[in-house]
Design an enzyme around this catalytic site. Sequence first.
Site, mmCIF file in Angstrom:
data_model
loop_
_atom_site.group_PDB
_atom_site.id
_atom_site.type_symbol
_atom_site.label_atom_id
_atom_site.label_comp_id
_atom_site.label_asym_id
_atom_site.label_seq_id
_atom_site.Cartn_x
_atom_site.Cartn_y
_atom_site.Cartn_z
ATOM 1 N N ASP A 110 0.867 -1.166 0.000
ATOM 2 C CA ASP A 110 0.000 0.000 0.000
ATOM 3 C C ASP A 110 0.914 1.230 0.000
ATOM 4 O O ASP A 110 2.141 1.096 0.196
ATOM 5 C CB ASP A 110 -0.904 -0.049 1.237
ATOM 6 C CG ASP A 110 -1.854 1.127 1.323
ATOM 7 O OD1 ASP A 110 -2.288 1.608 0.264
ATOM 8 O OD2 ASP A 110 -2.149 1.572 2.447
ATOM 9 N N ASP A 112 -0.093 4.921 1.469
ATOM 10 C CA ASP A 112 -0.212 5.772 2.660
ATOM 11 C C ASP A 112 -0.012 4.960 3.937
ATOM 12 O O ASP A 112 -0.652 3.931 4.159
ATOM 13 C CB ASP A 112 -1.596 6.434 2.684
ATOM 14 C CG ASP A 112 -1.792 7.366 1.503
ATOM 15 O OD1 ASP A 112 -0.996 8.301 1.350
ATOM 16 O OD2 ASP A 112 -2.735 7.130 0.715
ATOM 17 N N ASP A 370 -1.590 -0.898 6.063
ATOM 18 C CA ASP A 370 -1.809 -0.404 7.428
ATOM 19 C C ASP A 370 -3.230 -0.623 7.914
ATOM 20 O O ASP A 370 -3.507 -0.421 9.102
ATOM 21 C CB ASP A 370 -1.473 1.091 7.505
ATOM 22 C CG ASP A 370 -2.471 1.944 6.731
ATOM 23 O OD1 ASP A 370 -3.127 2.801 7.341
ATOM 24 O OD2 ASP A 370 -2.599 1.748 5.504
#
Length: 532
Positions: A110, A112, A370
């Site tokens: 990912d 961010d 996250d």
Amino acid sequence: MAGAGLRAAARRWLPCRGHGGPRAASSSPSCPGCGPPGPGAHCPGAPRPAPAPAPAGGAELSAHLWARYQDMRRLVHDLLPPEVCSLLNPAAIYANNEISLRDVEVYGFDYDYTLAQYADALHPEIFSAARDILIEHYKSLLMKIDAFHYVQLGTAYRGLQPVPDEEVIDLYGGTQHIPLYQMSGFYGKGPSIKQFMDIFSLPEMALLSCVVDHFLSHGLEFDQAHLYKDVTDAIRDVHVKGLMYQWIEQDMEKYILRGDETFAVLSRLVAHRKQLFLITNSPFSFVDKGMRHMVGPDWRQLFDVVIVQADKPSFFTDRRKPFRKLDEKGSLHWDRITRLEKGKIYRQGNLYDFLRLTEWRGPRVLYFGDHLYSDLADLMLRHGWRTGAIIPELEREIRIINTEQYMHSLTWQQALTGLLERMQTYQDAESQQVLAAWMKERQELRCITKALFNAQFGSIFRTFHNPTYFSRRLVRFSDLYMASLSCLLNYRVDFTFYPRRTPLQHEAPLWMDQLCTGCMKTPFLGDMAHIR
């Protein structure tokens, strides 16, 4: 002042002194390899002595309990020399499942809070912008829930004000339990409860609390569902309108952390002939500027596939959305995608086409993200990929766990719990007073330990002794978890992670005795053998 108060509170119990109860003299012979044991102690290498006669009752029983208490405190104190602290490394990777990096051929990421780690300074910006959007446009409890759907008392807030435990219990029909149907949504969205699962949730939680507090303090009536929707929409608008992207792009030095470490991780994997891909919900222009800042203008040459605006988590389940190619200016092409080319940028699409075009399947793929639901859950449960969770808060929590105050508090708390469990067989009035004093001390210790992490909610991984709802899903949806992607730099690319064996409850008595007292030197073990 709060920190000083906590340290003062901790100092009341750290020294090996008790509540004034008499100390029992040891009459048991020394045991080879263990040193002089307390009354009733036993070592596996020596014959078990006959149990000491039980005290008659009354004051003698009370003295007997306090003697066991003093023996346990002394043993726990001796078990924890100063060097026992700082055993955990905040830069380590922790395994929920055995995984060998030797078997991983493809690494996915990912963007961010995974490739790009953001500074805490971003949170006030999101909060303020969403607040302004809300102002232009207007049962609500924030609480912590454990793995068994029970509210941790002392962590429920309405606005900025704590809700009394009695009121929380009354709101849920005389119990702390949250029914399954309210929390059953696979992506953390039940009909009446929303789970906040990632660090992006912090501004949203803060704004919800402040707005509710404003309504309550001014005596304004409001519908809780409407309020939640308005706050959620305001936070969403910060992202949709590109405000967050603008702040980060204007000052990347301020907001992006560990960019050089991200570059080192990616370069190392490529040097070992691993294939890399990126799947993110962020737009290309934003990702491109961030990656140029961290990696350089040729960052796309590190990745075999780059997908932006993927619309996770539906990317993993919706077969209908096709891939579209983007040019350098961000314009969409109309041609049908029959292969995913290195150096090109693709938008949206779906995982099923991704698997068909790349043939990257099963446990040879390791994906990092996250958010447990949006990034990891589908990949692990539906597709058999290996997954790594990025938990930035982990670094701070480990530093707290490594403190002497935490280690002494937790170990003595565990030992005291064992005393309470075993000595509850004494039912006379004097003994019950002693047990009540121990129970009060145990509750004080739990509050002190909780406040070390966060005064309102404690650790994100624990509700006192139970795992949190978040922690249980972390174990279910991730093979590995770590504070940042840079933790990979501490391990070879063929390293095997072995999860530590943790005790099940039917294994716990022996394990707890060894943990709290060492080499089975439990003072009351012989006395209580009949209930073991």
